[in-house]
Design a protein around this motif. Structure first.
Motif, PDB file in Angstrom:
ATOM      1  N   LEU A   1       4.777   2.142   8.315  1.00 34.98           N
ATOM      2  CA  LEU A   1       4.417   2.931   7.140  1.00 34.98           C
ATOM      3  C   LEU A   1       4.406   2.113   5.852  1.00 34.98           C
ATOM      4  O   LEU A   1       4.364   2.660   4.756  1.00 34.98           O
ATOM      5  CB  LEU A   1       5.396   4.107   6.974  1.00 34.98           C
ATOM      6  CG  LEU A   1       5.447   5.113   8.119  1.00 34.98           C
ATOM      7  CD1 LEU A   1       6.384   6.259   7.775  1.00 34.98           C
ATOM      8  CD2 LEU A   1       4.061   5.646   8.442  1.00 34.98           C
ATOM      9  N   GLY A   2       4.432   0.794   5.998  1.00 36.77           N
ATOM     10  CA  GLY A   2       4.504  -0.040   4.799  1.00 36.77           C
ATOM     11  C   GLY A   2       3.199  -0.132   4.034  1.00 36.77           C
ATOM     12  O   GLY A   2       3.180  -0.509   2.866  1.00 36.77           O
ATOM     13  N   ASN A   3       2.054   0.182   4.688  1.00 38.04           N
ATOM     14  CA  ASN A   3       0.752   0.038   4.031  1.00 38.04           C
ATOM     15  C   ASN A   3      -0.040   1.326   4.213  1.00 38.04           C
ATOM     16  O   ASN A   3      -0.646   1.556   5.250  1.00 38.04           O
ATOM     17  CB  ASN A   3       0.002  -1.151   4.649  1.00 38.04           C
ATOM     18  CG  ASN A   3      -1.244  -1.521   3.862  1.00 38.04           C
ATOM     19  OD1 ASN A   3      -1.448  -1.048   2.739  1.00 38.04           O
ATOM     20  ND2 ASN A   3      -2.081  -2.355   4.441  1.00 38.04           N
ATOM     21  N   LEU A   4      -0.022   2.180   3.206  1.00 37.00           N
ATOM     22  CA  LEU A   4      -0.651   3.491   3.296  1.00 37.00           C
ATOM     23  C   LEU A   4      -1.844   3.603   2.353  1.00 37.00           C
ATOM     24  O   LEU A   4      -1.815   3.091   1.234  1.00 37.00           O
ATOM     25  CB  LEU A   4       0.355   4.602   2.962  1.00 37.00           C
ATOM     26  CG  LEU A   4       1.609   4.713   3.836  1.00 37.00           C
ATOM     27  CD1 LEU A   4       2.424   5.929   3.423  1.00 37.00           C
ATOM     28  CD2 LEU A   4       1.239   4.813   5.307  1.00 37.00           C
ATOM     29  N   ARG A   5      -2.883   4.280   2.818  1.00 41.06           N
ATOM     30  CA  ARG A   5      -4.069   4.540   1.997  1.00 41.06           C
ATOM     31  C   ARG A   5      -4.412   6.022   2.052  1.00 41.06           C
ATOM     32  O   ARG A   5      -4.347   6.648   3.117  1.00 41.06           O
ATOM     33  CB  ARG A   5      -5.287   3.749   2.512  1.00 41.06           C
ATOM     34  CG  ARG A   5      -5.191   2.261   2.374  1.00 41.06           C
ATOM     35  CD  ARG A   5      -5.130   1.800   0.926  1.00 41.06           C
ATOM     36  NE  ARG A   5      -6.280   2.206   0.154  1.00 41.06           N
ATOM     37  CZ  ARG A   5      -7.398   1.472   0.010  1.00 41.06           C
ATOM     38  NH1 ARG A   5      -7.509   0.322   0.652  1.00 41.06           N
ATOM     39  NH2 ARG A   5      -8.385   1.896  -0.744  1.00 41.06           N
ATOM     40  N   GLU A   6      -4.801   6.569   0.918  1.00 42.28           N
ATOM     41  CA  GLU A   6      -5.240   7.960   0.865  1.00 42.28           C
ATOM     42  C   GLU A   6      -6.768   7.981   0.874  1.00 42.28           C
ATOM     43  O   GLU A   6      -7.412   7.258   0.102  1.00 42.28           O
ATOM     44  CB  GLU A   6      -4.712   8.653  -0.399  1.00 42.28           C
ATOM     45  CG  GLU A   6      -5.043  10.147  -0.432  1.00 42.28           C
ATOM     46  CD  GLU A   6      -4.468  10.836  -1.665  1.00 42.28           C
ATOM     47  OE1 GLU A   6      -4.227  12.052  -1.599  1.00 42.28           O
ATOM     48  OE2 GLU A   6      -4.278  10.156  -2.692  1.00 42.28           O
ATOM     49  N   VAL A   7      -7.351   8.817   1.750  1.00 40.44           N
ATOM     50  CA  VAL A   7      -8.813   8.884   1.886  1.00 40.44           C
ATOM     51  C   VAL A   7      -9.243  10.339   1.965  1.00 40.44           C
ATOM     52  O   VAL A   7      -8.431  11.241   2.211  1.00 40.44           O
ATOM     53  CB  VAL A   7      -9.297   8.130   3.150  1.00 40.44           C
ATOM     54  CG1 VAL A   7      -8.878   6.676   3.121  1.00 40.44           C
ATOM     55  CG2 VAL A   7      -8.780   8.816   4.412  1.00 40.44           C
TER      56      VAL A   7
END
Length: 575
Positions: free
Chosen positions: A291-297
């Motif tokens: 969960l260290g690299n999250l993006r919202e799309v």
């Protein structure tokens, strides 16, 4: 009076007026005052630099930054689980005692923030019957020690700036204990005045987050309440998926079973709270992505996902990403994330792999919004280090082995080097407003001295010293500070009144320490207005109170506080 004196006095008066008119932006008001005084040469460059680097101010900032690490541990949440009981009186007493003790040594804003969710989500008592006592207990607890509230540290920074000996860690304690006892009893006796408000939770768009209970989890066999799953900050357990059975009316006594899918709704940035529970894994983690690299799309209308489930399209291999959470505006989502049929316009938070950015199908299927920064949590050795490091630093300063500034500076260094805190967290949480307010107030006090306003005031008091008894002057200083606290903010009130209070004490040959304490305790006496103290404002919104609710319970508490405070200051410090 000279022209300079009139000008500085005008800046002082307009600063107070500005603080009353623009209550939500005190840092802007103080910043304008600083720039005005500096640009007109009412203060020197050295004085401005000295104000910005004041040791007491830096101590306060360091303490607030170190407390971020404590917020990332389970300590306060675990204690909060022990507070809420079926009996209202038992809950009230536990809440008051815990909050007072915690606020004496921790940032009282952090204590209140931690307790908001357990109180609002508790199934036994109306939140409005507990939230005002929570705030008042935090205020009272903050008066017990030098580090209990920012107000005390601000006053100490002004004391140091006046070339006086630093206030001791426990100099506030005797008076503070009198206030805790008297006001606590008053609040308990007047608890029937607290409103019983039917909480109407707003349906703000929230993310839908799925977590699986592993068979070896310590959660298995215990109820929702025993596991503390109702005590989370900004995350709410809304459903349990047990095989094909969907449980929506979840009671606190519902027992967790192996392989249950727990469905939470709320703020995605708080999702790391779930990782503190043993054997609870988030949906995306089951796909092998951290969960260290999250993006919202946002899902595009032409996406291959539309009308299909994540499993049916092979989401993980198709995009090198896994869905952490989903949000659908205007419609409630329900069920397992992997079996939901995706619609155009759905918001997804994705845990992305290294190949995500290079995939050519990303922009065809998604509108990329932004990175998502999670509130991180500590566990294991880092959690122990944060808790015991804070305790040791405060204890060493309290017993006088090392100065508080040195203790918290060394603690911050240890927290950074160990990874308990990151530089990005410090930048994001840096208390810029408090830094501007206090440093500007110190600059204003320099201007009052440079222009001769303080000397004129002192001379006026000396010429009329027969009309001012030390007790009457002490009461006047306290009353003015209290009034300003209710009208503006506690920090601003302390910073503005300190130079006047100290000058008055010197002019009538009274004990300066008593007047300094009158400012410190008067600035913390915010019980009537929800706007004078940050914890009041937090519970005002969370409890959906009206202004009249604070007035009804705040007036008797404020009166008892004031009388007790004056008597205790005179008895403990003398005039």
């Amino acid at each position: 009076m000279t022209l300079h004196s009139y000008f500085v006095l005008a800046v002082f008066i307009f600063t107070i007026i500005g603080l009353i008119k623009f209550q939500e932006r005190p840092s802007v008001v103080f910043g304008v005052a600083l720039m005005t005084l500096f640009s007109t040469q009412m203060v020197t460059t050295d004085q401005v630099i000295k104000s910005l680097s004041n040791q007491g101010l830096l101590t306060l900032i360091l303490l607030m930054l170190c407390s971020i690490a404590l917020e990332k541990t389970r300590l306060l949440r675990l204690v909060a689980m022990k507070v809420i009981k079926p009996s209202y009186n038992s809950t009230w007493l536990r809440l008051f005692g815990f909050t007072v003790f915690s606020s004496a040594f921790l940032n009282n804003t952090a204590v209140v923030s931690t307790m908001l969710a357990p109180i609002r989500n508790n199934p036994n008592h109306s939140a409005s019957k507990l939230l005002i006592p929570l705030s008042y207990a935090a205020i009272l607890g903050g008066t017990l020690t030098l580090v209990g509230t920012s107000t005390n540290l601000i006053v100490n920074s002004l004391v140091l700036d006046a070339n006086l000996p630093s206030l001791g860690f426990f100099d506030f304690t005797l008076v503070g204990l009198c206030l805790v006892g008297a006001c606590g009893l008053t609040l308990y006796v007047c608890r029937s005045l607290l409103p019983d408000i039917d909480m109407k939770l707003t349906d703000a768009p929230s993310y839908f987050i799925e977590a699986k209970v592993n068979p070896d989890s310590s959660l298995v066999g215990k109820s929702i309440d025993q596991n503390g799953l109702r005590h989370l900050q900004s995350l709410f357990l809304v459903e349990i998926m047990r095989g094909e059975l969907q449980l929506t009316a979840i009671t606190p006594n519902e027992v967790i079973q192996a392989n249950d899918k727990l469905i939470f709704s709320g703020d995605i940035s708080k999702v790391n709270q779930l990782r503190l529970f043993d054997g609870l894994s988030i949906f995306a983690e089951n796909s092998g992505l951290p969960l260290g690299n999250l993006r919202e799309v946002v899902v595009r209308p032409e996406s291959v996902l539309n009308g299909n489930t994540l499993k049916s399209v092979g989401f993980r291999s198709l995009f090198d990403a896994a869905v952490v959470a989903i949000k659908r505006d205007g419609e409630k989502v329900s069920g397992k994330i992997g079996k939901l049929k995706i619609k155009p316009g759905d918001f997804l938070v994705l845990a992305v792999g290294e190949d995500f950015k290079s995939r050519r199908n990303i922009r065809k299927n998604f509108i990329l919004l932004s990175d998502v920064e999670l509130d991180s949590r500590l566990s294991g050795k880092k959690e122990l280090l944060a808790i015991f490091g804070f305790v040791v630093a405060i204890a060493l300063a309290a017993i006088g082995i090392i100065p508080l500034f040195k203790a918290v500076l060394l603690l911050l260094g240890v927290l950074l080097l160990s990874g308990c805190l990151t530089s990005s967290e410090l930048v994001r949480r840096f208390p810029t407003d408090i830094w501007v307010i206090i440093s500007s107030a110190i600059v204003l006090s320099y201007a009052l001295q440079n222009s001769g306003v303080i000397d004129i005031f002192t001379q006026l008091m000396s010429n009329n010293s027969g009309s001012f008894s030390p007790l009457l002057a002490l009461i006047a200083v306290y009353a003015i500070t209290l009034l300003l606290t209710e009208l503006v903010t506690n920090n601003a009130a302390a910073a503005l009144i300190f130079p006047i209070a100290y000058g008055l004490a010197v002019s009538i040959d009274a004990n300066p320490t008593a007047f300094i304490m009158a400012v410190a305790f008067g600035a913390s006496a915010s019980f009537i207005s929800p706007y004078g103290y940050q914890t009041n404002l937090m519970v005002f919104n969370a409890g959906q109170y009206k202004l009249n609710d604070f007035i009804k319970i705040g007036v008797p508490v404020s009166l008892v506080y004031s009388v007790t405070c004056i008597i205790a200051i005179v008895f403990v410090f003398g005039l």
